[in-house]
Design an enzyme around this catalytic site. Structure first.
Site, PDB file in Angstrom:
ATOM      1  CG  ASP A  35      -0.301  -0.255   2.419  1.00  0.00           C
ATOM      2  OD1 ASP A  35       0.969  -0.322   2.448  1.00  0.00           O
ATOM      3  OD2 ASP A  35      -0.990  -0.633   3.564  1.00  0.00           O
ATOM      4  CG  ASN A  73      -8.780  -0.934  12.068  1.00  0.00           C
ATOM      5  OD1 ASN A  73      -7.768  -1.403  11.525  1.00  0.00           O
ATOM      6  ND2 ASN A  73      -9.235   0.348  11.433  1.00  0.00           N
ATOM      7  CG  HIS A  81      -5.735  -1.612   8.741  1.00  0.00           C
ATOM      8  ND1 HIS A  81      -5.924  -0.449   9.038  1.00  0.00           N
ATOM      9  CD2 HIS A  81      -4.568  -2.135   8.951  1.00  0.00           C
ATOM     10  CE1 HIS A  81      -4.834   0.058   9.253  1.00  0.00           C
ATOM     11  NE2 HIS A  81      -3.764  -0.887   9.214  1.00  0.00           N
ATOM     12  CD  GLU A 141      -8.845   1.646   7.617  1.00  0.00           C
ATOM     13  OE1 GLU A 141      -8.517   0.533   8.215  1.00  0.00           O
ATOM     14  OE2 GLU A 141      -8.076   2.562   7.925  1.00  0.00           O
TER      15      GLU A 141
HETATM   16  C1  GLP Z   1      -0.219   0.603   8.289  1.00  0.00           C
HETATM   17  C2  GLP Z   1      -0.142  -0.194   7.303  1.00  0.00           C
HETATM   18  C3  GLP Z   1      -0.477  -1.517   7.582  1.00  0.00           C
HETATM   19  C4  GLP Z   1       0.174  -1.877   8.664  1.00  0.00           C
HETATM   20  C5  GLP Z   1      -0.276  -1.388  10.035  1.00  0.00           C
HETATM   21  C6  GLP Z   1       0.300  -1.527  11.339  1.00  0.00           C
HETATM   22  O1  GLP Z   1      -1.716   1.197   8.742  1.00  0.00           O
HETATM   23  N1  GLP Z   1      -0.846   0.129   6.083  1.00  0.00           N
HETATM   24  O2  GLP Z   1       0.006  -2.569   6.439  1.00  0.00           O
HETATM   25  O3  GLP Z   1       0.144  -3.437   9.036  1.00  0.00           O
HETATM   26  O4  GLP Z   1      -0.150  -0.058   9.782  1.00  0.00           O
HETATM   27  O5  GLP Z   1       1.510  -0.912  11.704  1.00  0.00           O
HETATM   28  P1  GLP Z   1       2.543  -1.088  12.941  1.00  0.00           P
HETATM   29  O6  GLP Z   1       3.408  -2.172  12.339  1.00  0.00           O
HETATM   30  O7  GLP Z   1       3.156   0.115  12.939  1.00  0.00           O
HETATM   31  O8  GLP Z   1       1.509  -1.393  14.053  1.00  0.00           O
END
Ligand code: GLP
Length: 261
Positions: free
Chosen positions: A73, A142, A144, A149
């Site tokens: 993404d 959440n 995702h 989402e």
């Molecule tokens: C973002 C990314 C996700 C990732 C999530 C969790 O929203 N788009 O791909 O899994 O963050 O991030 P973190 O590892 O910093 O908790």
């Protein structure tokens, strides 16, 4: 006897052991198929994995020269050279330190003026690479995965999304303020992710405990996008004790969790 494939859960004492195991899975994939197509994730969780891959490369024990990569993404709109873009993140955390050619790296273009065409071209590029061999995933608080989402349809392909208030809040730590977080993103869809031949999802820390609980103990529902992974034929979920804190013993048993002490 080998454990049956499907969704598998492994629980580690700390993030360190989790990262070691994730690196071993990625390195085994590349050792078995030097031209592997790797799906990569951003966020703070995979940083330890990327450091281990860099170390192994520097020690001469791995090469990514023949690999192709597709990131999950990217924020939208965002310039590739913005210090919070996922382009910038991936180069700083991994690509600048290993031998993968720039031409083999694919990341959605967050400054496109035609998001629909960008998403369609990304799907086509994944297909023409023969699909993703191993997809690395993180987990949103959440539930995702990538930027899919809650409420995202299971048949979604790469698309433009509106970020949830929860995600904007969680990611504001990188941008300095909530106001500075882009409101939209381009993301592989859930159907795109589910087509990866194998998946490894990493989640650590207490902020992920609710999502892990819902993913393993709740229904498969678009309300919790990660729950779709219950239907994947080869998905390994690596978590630390803090992320496992809300899992019941019955769920650990049902999923035959491997608990490493
Ligand atoms: C973002 C990314 C996700 C990732 C999530 C969790 O929203 N788009 O791909 O899994 O963050 O991030 P973190 O590892 O910093 O908790």
């Amino acid at each position: 006897m080998n454990q049956p494939l499907g969704l598998r859960l492994e629980i580690f004492p700390t993030e360190k052991e989790m990262g070691d195991r994730a690196a071993a899975i990625v390195l085994a994939c590349v050792a078995g198929k030097p031209d592997a197509v790797l799906g990569l994730a951003t966020g703070s969780t995979p940083v330890g994995l990327y450091q281990r891959l860099i170390r192994t490369f520097e020690n001469g024990k791995a090469s990514f020269r023949q690999c192709l990569t597709f990131n999950l993404d990217e924020y939208f709109p965002v310039a590739a050279d913005h210090d919070q873009s996922y382009h910038f993140f991936m180069h700083r955390q991994l690509f600048d330190h290993v031998d993968i050619p720039e031409s083999s790296i694919h990341i959605l273009n967050g400054s496109t003026n035609d998001p629909a065409a960008e998403c369609a071209a990304y799907e086509a590029a994944i297909q023409s690479a023969g699909g993703i061999d191993l997809q690395v995933l993180g987990l949103g608080q959440n539930g995702h995965i990538a930027f899919n989402e809650p409420g995202t349809p299971f048949d979604s392909r790469t698309h433009l999304v509106q970020l949830d208030a929860n995600t904007i809040q969680a990611n504001s730590r990188f941008f300095g303020s909530q106001a500075a977080v882009p409101r939209k993103a381009l993301t592989m869809g859930l159907a795109t992710i589910m087509e990866a031949h194998s998946i490894v999802l990493l989640a650590s820390g207490s902020a992920k405990a609710n999502a892990i609980h819902a993913m393993f103990e709740g229904e498969v529902t678009p309300d919790l996008p990660a729950s779709i992974l219950q239907r994947h034929p080869d998905c390994t979920v690596l978590i630390d004790r803090e992320a496992a804190a809300k899992l019941s013993d019955a769920a650990k048993e049902r999923w035959q969790a491997r608990v490493v002490s």
